[in-house]
Design a protein around this motif. Structure first.
Motif, PDB file in Angstrom:
ATOM      1  N   PRO A   1     -11.459  -0.028 -10.168  1.00  0.00           N
ATOM      2  CA  PRO A   1     -12.423   0.438  -9.159  1.00  0.00           C
ATOM      3  C   PRO A   1     -12.956  -0.681  -8.266  1.00  0.00           C
ATOM      4  N   SER A   2     -13.257  -1.858  -8.848  1.00  0.00           N
ATOM      5  CA  SER A   2     -13.836  -2.940  -8.035  1.00  0.00           C
ATOM      6  C   SER A   2     -12.807  -3.489  -7.039  1.00  0.00           C
ATOM      7  N   VAL A   3     -11.537  -3.329  -7.365  1.00  0.00           N
ATOM      8  CA  VAL A   3     -10.484  -3.797  -6.460  1.00  0.00           C
ATOM      9  C   VAL A   3     -10.384  -2.835  -5.272  1.00  0.00           C
ATOM     10  N   LEU A   4     -10.349  -1.551  -5.587  1.00  0.00           N
ATOM     11  CA  LEU A   4     -10.256  -0.540  -4.521  1.00  0.00           C
ATOM     12  C   LEU A   4     -11.486  -0.631  -3.615  1.00  0.00           C
ATOM     13  N   ALA A   5     -12.638  -0.934  -4.221  1.00  0.00           N
ATOM     14  CA  ALA A   5     -13.870  -0.969  -3.429  1.00  0.00           C
ATOM     15  C   ALA A   5     -13.957  -2.195  -2.532  1.00  0.00           C
ATOM     16  N   GLN A   6     -13.359  -3.307  -2.938  1.00  0.00           N
ATOM     17  CA  GLN A   6     -13.592  -4.558  -2.190  1.00  0.00           C
ATOM     18  C   GLN A   6     -12.515  -4.918  -1.175  1.00  0.00           C
ATOM     19  N   LEU A   7     -11.302  -4.365  -1.324  1.00  0.00           N
ATOM     20  CA  LEU A   7     -10.242  -4.798  -0.403  1.00  0.00           C
ATOM     21  C   LEU A   7     -10.502  -4.295   1.014  1.00  0.00           C
ATOM     22  N   ASN A   8     -10.186  -5.145   1.967  1.00  0.00           N
ATOM     23  CA  ASN A   8     -10.309  -4.780   3.383  1.00  0.00           C
ATOM     24  C   ASN A   8      -9.056  -4.059   3.843  1.00  0.00           C
ATOM     25  N   LYS A   9      -9.208  -3.189   4.796  1.00  0.00           N
ATOM     26  CA  LYS A   9      -8.079  -2.511   5.446  1.00  0.00           C
ATOM     27  C   LYS A   9      -7.125  -1.896   4.440  1.00  0.00           C
ATOM     28  N   LEU A  10      -7.688  -1.283   3.411  1.00  0.00           N
ATOM     29  CA  LEU A  10      -6.857  -0.702   2.363  1.00  0.00           C
ATOM     30  C   LEU A  10      -6.091   0.503   2.907  1.00  0.00           C
ATOM     31  N   LYS A  11      -4.776   0.529   2.698  1.00  0.00           N
ATOM     32  CA  LYS A  11      -4.042   1.726   3.121  1.00  0.00           C
ATOM     33  C   LYS A  11      -2.895   2.020   2.157  1.00  0.00           C
ATOM     34  N   THR A  12      -2.541   3.280   2.125  1.00  0.00           N
ATOM     35  CA  THR A  12      -1.459   3.695   1.225  1.00  0.00           C
ATOM     36  C   THR A  12      -0.125   3.397   1.882  1.00  0.00           C
ATOM     37  N   ILE A  13       0.805   2.828   1.088  1.00  0.00           N
ATOM     38  CA  ILE A  13       2.116   2.537   1.665  1.00  0.00           C
ATOM     39  C   ILE A  13       3.138   3.601   1.278  1.00  0.00           C
ATOM     40  N   ALA A  14       3.233   3.859  -0.013  1.00  0.00           N
ATOM     41  CA  ALA A  14       4.296   4.765  -0.459  1.00  0.00           C
ATOM     42  C   ALA A  14       4.073   5.117  -1.918  1.00  0.00           C
TER      43      ALA A  14
ATOM     44  N   LEU B   1       9.431  -3.621  -7.140  1.00  0.00           N
ATOM     45  CA  LEU B   1       9.245  -4.225  -5.809  1.00  0.00           C
ATOM     46  C   LEU B   1      10.283  -5.319  -5.532  1.00  0.00           C
ATOM     47  N   ALA B   2      10.898  -5.823  -6.590  1.00  0.00           N
ATOM     48  CA  ALA B   2      11.923  -6.869  -6.409  1.00  0.00           C
ATOM     49  C   ALA B   2      13.321  -6.293  -6.649  1.00  0.00           C
ATOM     50  N   SER B   3      13.469  -4.983  -6.418  1.00  0.00           N
ATOM     51  CA  SER B   3      14.759  -4.335  -6.721  1.00  0.00           C
ATOM     52  C   SER B   3      15.264  -3.540  -5.518  1.00  0.00           C
ATOM     53  N   PRO B   4      16.496  -3.068  -5.586  1.00  0.00           N
ATOM     54  CA  PRO B   4      17.019  -2.239  -4.485  1.00  0.00           C
ATOM     55  C   PRO B   4      16.245  -0.924  -4.321  1.00  0.00           C
TER      56      PRO B   4
ATOM     57  N   PRO C   1       9.885   0.526  -2.857  1.00  0.00           N
ATOM     58  CA  PRO C   1       9.304   1.356  -1.794  1.00  0.00           C
ATOM     59  C   PRO C   1       8.911   0.511  -0.565  1.00  0.00           C
ATOM     60  N   VAL C   2       9.058  -0.797  -0.657  1.00  0.00           N
ATOM     61  CA  VAL C   2       8.801  -1.665   0.510  1.00  0.00           C
ATOM     62  C   VAL C   2      10.099  -2.423   0.811  1.00  0.00           C
ATOM     63  N   PRO C   3      11.118  -1.707   1.316  1.00  0.00           N
ATOM     64  CA  PRO C   3      12.442  -2.335   1.450  1.00  0.00           C
ATOM     65  C   PRO C   3      12.460  -3.504   2.427  1.00  0.00           C
ATOM     66  N   ASP C   4      11.518  -3.525   3.373  1.00  0.00           N
ATOM     67  CA  ASP C   4      11.560  -4.622   4.340  1.00  0.00           C
ATOM     68  C   ASP C   4      10.876  -5.897   3.842  1.00  0.00           C
ATOM     69  N   TRP C   5      10.387  -5.905   2.634  1.00  0.00           N
ATOM     70  CA  TRP C   5       9.811  -7.144   2.080  1.00  0.00           C
ATOM     71  C   TRP C   5      10.313  -7.317   0.640  1.00  0.00           C
TER      72      TRP C   5
END
Ligand code: ADP
Ligand code: GLC
Length: 486
Positions: A47-60, A126-129, A132-136
């Protein structure tokens, strides 16, 4: 093109913190970024992470996760930094009251294997084929401690990741060992459940998985890299670690100058620096007043900020603390942990109003004020992979009194004739890890504090003038990354 690194950690300052791992995870990625590394952090969505991050957005969505099936991947920034953080949003795992590892009364969460199994699995995805973030696509996954230990196993065994993995060992005492049925629940192949894999005395060991499958291993101080290859410090993994002995790289942690610098520390009633430490006396006075200690500039004020556990060795202070108070010292402790230790220190405070203060609990501003307002800092740890508090003590002109182990031995230079002569003395190192060894060391410090002010100033100045930042150590991590991908 910049090297891409995914830094995985279960706690990151200022989002969530139980100890030094958070400090490191909040500052090392920043330091590496300044060296040109494209580094992003992955952590659970408490909860404290979700509350404090700036510009939080869902990616996938992240699919095919063990036990929970699916979670959401979010991204945001830590305020005031360029650090990009990936967050796993899985309410049933991470969004609850209590700490990251245990509930409000200190009992470990029963579903920790799944909570940190999912963290490890998402790192591997995230480090596999299938990312959900294929461009990074990270070239390196940098894991930290047992909570991330399964990531290298998933990367090699289930996710067909071509990225390299490194595990940094911050504390061998915590290994994440669970009954064998978790192997199946976590979707790990049963073939890996063997001595050559993640089995440890019949259990699934997260940390052993990390040590066994990671391409590289580091520890948070050079001395600890050697110590963990012995039975006294390896907590059962010394055999495996010594097989990879030559590869283990010890890199001393740095401290974050934005957070831990007496010159600009926002938690202090006055600021000071190596060239002029007069503000320190004001802070001592304010601390004495805040804690109900007698206001007295001359009384040596001994400070402790610590988890109260066997590791930290503070039980070694108890047999002689009363004598120190009777001899005119004052004592200020901030910490929490084992109830017996909390009680024992509290009893001493109750018996010594005006002389001893004990604050049980977690208090970030007070930790800074103790560090600045005390005259010396006591840290007699039985083992200490790195230790940040002794470095904060050095930076704040509060010479540390430490046991000769791990990062304490690598950062504190004992005050003796030779080290005064070459201007390296910055604290006091115990000759023996015992109550006798500790009191002897404290008495040695007190003697100088009371009767040799010029030497005391020299010690204070030596500590305060050191470069304790990440400048050097971040370069060592970068060199390690470069070796791994070339
Ligand atoms: P460890 O991670 O083993 O506890 P370190 O010395 O590496 O030891 O880091 C401890 C960190 O946690 C420091 O930043 C210290 O100031 C902080 N800390 C420990 N106990 C408390 C407390 N009770 N209140 C505030 N900060 C604390
Ligand atoms: C662990 C260790 C501590 C170290 C910290 C950060 O909590 O106990 O010695 O400083 O990790 O690396």
């Amino acid at each position: 093109m910049a090297m891409k690194v995914l830094f995985v950690s279960s706690e990151v300052f200022p989002l969530i913190k139980t100890g030094g791992l958070a400090d490191v995870s909040g500052s090392l990625p920043n330091a590496l970024q300044k060296l040109g590394v494209d580094i992003r952090v992955l952590m659970p969505g408490y909860p404290s992470v979700l509350a404090q991050l700036n510009k939080l957005k869902t990616i996938a969505p992240i699919k095919h996760l063990p036990y929970i099936g699916q979670a959401e991947l979010l991204t945001g920034n830590i305020a005031g930094t360029d650090t990009q953080v990936y967050v796993i949003k899985a309410a049933q795992l991470y969004e609850r009251d209590g700490g990251p590892y245990s509930d409000a009364i200190g009992d470990e969460w029963q579903d920790n294997p799944i909570r940190f199994g999912v963290l490890s699995k998402v790192a591997a995805i995230l480090a596999s084929p299938n990312s959900p973030v294929p461009d990074w696509q990270p070239q390196i996954v940098h894991c930290n401690d047992w909570q991330t230990g399964l990531a290298p196993a998933y990367m090699k065994l289930t996710e067909r990741s071509t990225a390299k993995s490194i595990i940094s060992l911050h504390n061998m005492a915590f290994q994440g060992c669970y009954p064998p049925h978790w192997v199946t629940t976590l979707g790990l192949p049963s073939s890996g459940f063997s001595i050559e894999g993640y089995e440890y005395h019949g259990q699934l060991s997260f940390l052993k998985a990390g040590v066994f499958y990671a391409d590289a291993i580091s520890t948070v101080s050079p001395r600890y890299a050697k110590e963990i290859q012995t039975a006294a410090f390896g907590f059962g993994l010394e055999g495996l670690l010594s097989k990879r002995g030559d590869e283990i790289k010890g890199i001393l942690n740095g401290i974050e100058p934005e957070e831990w610098n007496p010159e600009n520390d926002i938690h202090l009633p006055a600021n000071y620096h190596a060239g002029n430490i007069s503000g320190k006396a004001l802070i001592k006075q304010s601390l004495q007043s805040q804690l109900g200690l007698t206001i007295n500039a001359d009384a040596p004020l001994l400070g402790v900020v610590s988890r109260l556990t066997y590791q930290k060795g503070l039980d070694m202070l108890l047999p002689n603390l009363q004598k120190l108070l009777d001899a005119g010292c004052q004592f200020a402790l901030l910490g929490g942990g084992e109830k017996d230790l909390e009680r024992a220190f509290q009893e001493i405070a109750d018996k010594n109003p005006g002389k001893a203060s004990v604050t049980i609990g977690y208090n970030e501003p007070l930790s800074h004020k103790i560090m600045a307002g005390c005259d010396m800092f006591i840290m007699p740890s039985r083992f200490e992979p790195c230790g940040l508090n002794q470095m904060y003590g050095l930076a704040y002109g509060t010479p540390p009194i430490v046991n000769a182990t791990g990062g304490l031995a690598d950062s504190v230079v004992d005050t003796n004739a030779a080290h005064l002569e070459n201007n390296t003395a910055n604290g006091f190192v115990m000759v023996e890890a015992s109550a006798d060894g500790l009191i002897a060391c404290i008495l040695r410090a007190l003697e100088i504090f009371r009767h040799q002010p010029a030497i005391w100033s020299q010690i204070v100045h030596n500590g305060m003038s050191q470069d304790l930042s990440w400048n050097h150590s971040a370069k060592e991590y970068l060199a390690m990354y470069q070796d791994m991908i070339h």
